[in-house]
Enzyme design. Structure first.
Site, PDB file in Angstrom:
ATOM      1  N   ASN A 108       0.814  -1.181   0.087  1.00 16.14           N
ATOM      2  CA  ASN A 108       0.105  -0.080   0.047  1.00 16.14           C
ATOM      3  C   ASN A 108       0.998   1.061  -0.091  1.00 16.14           C
ATOM      4  OD1 ASN A 108      -2.738   1.606   0.307  1.00 16.14           O
ATOM      5  ND2 ASN A 108      -1.780   2.105   2.359  1.00 16.14           N
ATOM      6  N   HIS A 110       0.859   5.103   1.392  1.00 14.04           N
ATOM      7  CA  HIS A 110       0.137   5.981   2.246  1.00 14.04           C
ATOM      8  C   HIS A 110       0.703   7.401   2.273  1.00 14.04           C
ATOM      9  CE1 HIS A 110      -2.360   7.028   5.648  1.00 14.04           C
ATOM     10  NE2 HIS A 110      -1.416   7.505   6.206  1.00 14.04           N
ATOM     11  N   SER A 137       4.741   7.086   2.502  1.00 14.55           N
ATOM     12  CA  SER A 137       4.990   5.567   2.823  1.00 14.55           C
ATOM     13  C   SER A 137       4.449   4.711   1.999  1.00 14.55           C
ATOM     14  CB  SER A 137       4.676   5.456   4.285  1.00 14.55           C
ATOM     15  OG  SER A 137       5.175   6.432   5.367  1.00 14.55           O
ATOM     16  N   ASP A 146      -2.865   0.757   8.056  1.00 13.83           N
ATOM     17  CA  ASP A 146      -1.506   1.228   8.148  1.00 13.83           C
ATOM     18  C   ASP A 146      -0.514   1.301   8.834  1.00 13.83           C
ATOM     19  OD1 ASP A 146      -3.671   4.283   7.356  1.00 13.83           O
ATOM     20  OD2 ASP A 146      -2.858   2.677   5.913  1.00 13.83           O
TER      21      ASP A 146
HETATM   22  N1  LIG Z   1      -6.473  -3.954   6.678  1.00 15.05           N
HETATM   23  C1  LIG Z   1      -5.894  -2.901   5.924  1.00 15.05           C
HETATM   24  N2  LIG Z   1      -6.586  -2.479   5.096  1.00 15.05           N
HETATM   25  C2  LIG Z   1      -6.265  -1.394   4.110  1.00 15.05           C
HETATM   26  C3  LIG Z   1      -5.003  -0.950   4.476  1.00 15.05           C
HETATM   27  C4  LIG Z   1      -4.402  -1.417   5.619  1.00 15.05           C
HETATM   28  O1  LIG Z   1      -3.141  -0.940   5.798  1.00 15.05           O
HETATM   29  N3  LIG Z   1      -4.697  -2.337   6.323  1.00 15.05           N
HETATM   30  N4  LIG Z   1      -4.453   0.048   3.892  1.00 15.05           N
HETATM   31  C5  LIG Z   1      -5.844   1.041   3.233  1.00 15.05           C
HETATM   32  C6  LIG Z   1      -5.175   2.348   2.553  1.00 15.05           C
HETATM   33  N5  LIG Z   1      -5.487   3.368   3.499  1.00 15.05           N
HETATM   34  C7  LIG Z   1      -4.499   4.139   3.756  1.00 15.05           C
HETATM   35  O2  LIG Z   1      -3.434   4.051   3.363  1.00 15.05           O
HETATM   36  C8  LIG Z   1      -6.956   3.582   3.793  1.00 15.05           C
HETATM   37  C9  LIG Z   1      -7.937   3.482   2.851  1.00 15.05           C
HETATM   38  C10 LIG Z   1      -9.315   3.715   3.583  1.00 15.05           C
HETATM   39  C11 LIG Z   1      -9.613   4.096   4.825  1.00 15.05           C
HETATM   40  C12 LIG Z   1     -10.981   4.543   5.016  1.00 15.05           C
HETATM   41  O3  LIG Z   1     -11.122   4.793   6.293  1.00 15.05           O
HETATM   42  N6  LIG Z   1     -11.776   3.689   4.278  1.00 15.05           N
HETATM   43  C13 LIG Z   1     -13.206   3.791   4.687  1.00 15.05           C
HETATM   44  C14 LIG Z   1     -14.184   4.615   3.464  1.00 15.05           C
HETATM   45  C15 LIG Z   1     -13.510   5.736   3.017  1.00 15.05           C
HETATM   46  C16 LIG Z   1     -14.099   5.819   1.684  1.00 15.05           C
HETATM   47  O4  LIG Z   1     -14.825   5.566   1.201  1.00 15.05           O
HETATM   48  O5  LIG Z   1     -13.777   7.313   1.113  1.00 15.05           O
HETATM   49  C17 LIG Z   1     -13.972   2.376   5.231  1.00 15.05           C
HETATM   50  O6  LIG Z   1     -13.374   1.635   4.266  1.00 15.05           O
HETATM   51  O7  LIG Z   1     -14.859   2.443   5.677  1.00 15.05           O
HETATM   52  C18 LIG Z   1      -8.572   4.324   5.479  1.00 15.05           C
HETATM   53  C19 LIG Z   1      -7.245   4.007   5.121  1.00 15.05           C
HETATM   54  C20 LIG Z   1      -6.357   0.240   2.399  1.00 15.05           C
HETATM   55  N7  LIG Z   1      -6.733  -0.887   3.359  1.00 15.05           N
HETATM   56  N1  GAR Z   2      -5.081   5.902   2.705  1.00 20.02           N
HETATM   57  C1  GAR Z   2      -4.915   5.609   1.332  1.00 20.02           C
HETATM   58  C2  GAR Z   2      -4.820   6.862   0.562  1.00 20.02           C
HETATM   59  O1  GAR Z   2      -5.152   7.828   0.796  1.00 20.02           O
HETATM   60  N2  GAR Z   2      -3.877   6.537  -0.647  1.00 20.02           N
HETATM   61  C3  GAR Z   2      -3.639   7.813  -1.537  1.00 20.02           C
HETATM   62  O2  GAR Z   2      -4.504   8.086  -2.332  1.00 20.02           O
HETATM   63  C4  GAR Z   2      -3.900   8.602  -3.412  1.00 20.02           C
HETATM   64  C5  GAR Z   2      -4.232   7.868  -4.707  1.00 20.02           C
HETATM   65  O3  GAR Z   2      -4.051   8.484  -6.005  1.00 20.02           O
HETATM   66  P1  GAR Z   2      -4.080   7.983  -7.449  1.00 20.02           P
HETATM   67  O4  GAR Z   2      -5.287   7.323  -7.504  1.00 20.02           O
HETATM   68  O5  GAR Z   2      -3.898   9.018  -8.400  1.00 20.02           O
HETATM   69  O6  GAR Z   2      -3.019   6.894  -7.519  1.00 20.02           O
HETATM   70  C6  GAR Z   2      -2.554   8.619  -3.333  1.00 20.02           C
HETATM   71  O7  GAR Z   2      -1.791   9.964  -2.700  1.00 20.02           O
HETATM   72  C7  GAR Z   2      -2.464   7.796  -2.228  1.00 20.02           C
HETATM   73  O8  GAR Z   2      -1.183   8.045  -1.260  1.00 20.02           O
END
Ligand SMILES: Nc1nc2c(c(=O)[nH]1)N[C@@H](CN(C=O)c1ccc(C(=O)N[C@@H](CCC(=O)O)C(=O)O)cc1)CN2
Ligand code: GAR
Length: 217
Positions: A108, A110, A137, A146
């Site tokens: 992932n 982040h 990251s 994360d």
């Molecule tokens: N088990 C894990 N799942 C995910 C991870 C992880 O590390 N462990 N990384 C995320 C990516 N991410 C941040 O990098 C992230 C993505 C989504 C959310 C979140 O709160 N999602 C909500 C919906 C938000 C929306 O639809 O806009 C949800 O799932 O209810 C937080 C962090 C990917 N998954």
């Molecule tokens: N928590 C997960 C998160 O926020 N990820 C972020 O979503 C964007 C996706 O951009 P992209 O669709 O242009 O690749 C990126 O900035 C990535 O770091």
């Protein structure tokens, strides 16, 4: 033989595009077998189609539970038998079962210098906290959000005039450098994962991963 990967997206797909471009330019020996989005309107699906990559939309809204969505998503991914799953702006929290199924072979990206600013809205939070620097990251995905082993980080200064948009633009540029680099390391089997830790060339990575400098490329 190119390295089979599946990419999961929810939005614009600029990180997907970085992987496509570096693959086409011969800098990455990967085969993006499929791009899967949970949002039908994700522009990343158009990017994949333009590159001739199979696409799928799997809306989480069509499922009664997170577990049911993840089970369907896992079945779809496993049809392609990827060696790596890449979350590229995939905005769904994945269940423990799903994360464990792909443990050590799912990455992932982040938009923060983990462990700071897990979750959402990271750029504005960093500005509001008067941080002097921020960044991005790349990490292995763990059941805890994360919190997986960090592989690479890149940082940028937060200026006095910074907005969430200007910061996002700077961070995106860094993402498009370090994500392909992490995928390259994994596809070359230099980057590995054991018992929750990340290794590069069999040496354990620092807790916050490798801090990207130009010399790394
Ligand atoms: N088990 C894990 N799942 C995910 C991870 C992880 O590390 N462990 N990384 C995320 C990516 N991410 C941040 O990098 C992230 C993505 C989504 C959310 C979140 O709160 N999602 C909500 C919906 C938000 C929306 O639809 O806009 C949800 O799932 O209810 C937080 C962090 C990917 N998954
Ligand atoms: N928590 C997960 C998160 O926020 N990820 C972020 O979503 C964007 C996706 O951009 P992209 O669709 O242009 O690749 C990126 O900035 C990535 O770091």
């Amino acid at each position: 033989m190119s390295y089979p990967i599946v990419v999961l997206i929810s939005g614009s797909g600029s990180n997907l595009q970085a992987l496509i471009d570096q693959s086409l330019q011969g800098q990455l020996n990967i085969d993006i077998c499929a791009v899967i989005s949970n949002k039908a309107e994700a522009y990343g699906l158009e990017r994949a189609k333009l590159a001739g990559i199979p696409t799928h939309t799997l809306s989480h809204k069509s499922f009664d539970s997170r577990e049911a969505f993840d089970a369907e998503l896992q079945a779809l991914i496993d049809q392609y038998q990827p060696k790596l799953v890449v979350l590229a702006g995939f905005m769904r929290i994945l269940t423990e079962t799903f994360a464990k199924h792909y443990e050590g072979r799912m990455l992932n990206i982040h938009p923060s210098l983990l462990p700071k600013y897990k979750g959402l809205n990271t750029h504005q939070r960093a500005i509001d906290a008067n941080e002097k620097e921020h960044g991005v990251s790349v990490h292995f995905v763990s059941p805890e959000l994360d919190a997986g082993a960090v592989i690479l980080q890149a940082s940028t200064e937060i200026t006095s005039e910074e907005t969430a948009d200007t910061l996002a633009t700077k961070v995106h540029a860094l993402e498009h450098i370090i994500y392909p680099l992490a995928v390259k390391w994994f596809s070359e089997e230099r980057l590995t994962f054991h018992d929750g830790n990340a290794f590069l060339d069999k040496k354990p990575l620092p807790v916050n991963g490798v801090l990207y400098q130009e010399t790394l490329t």
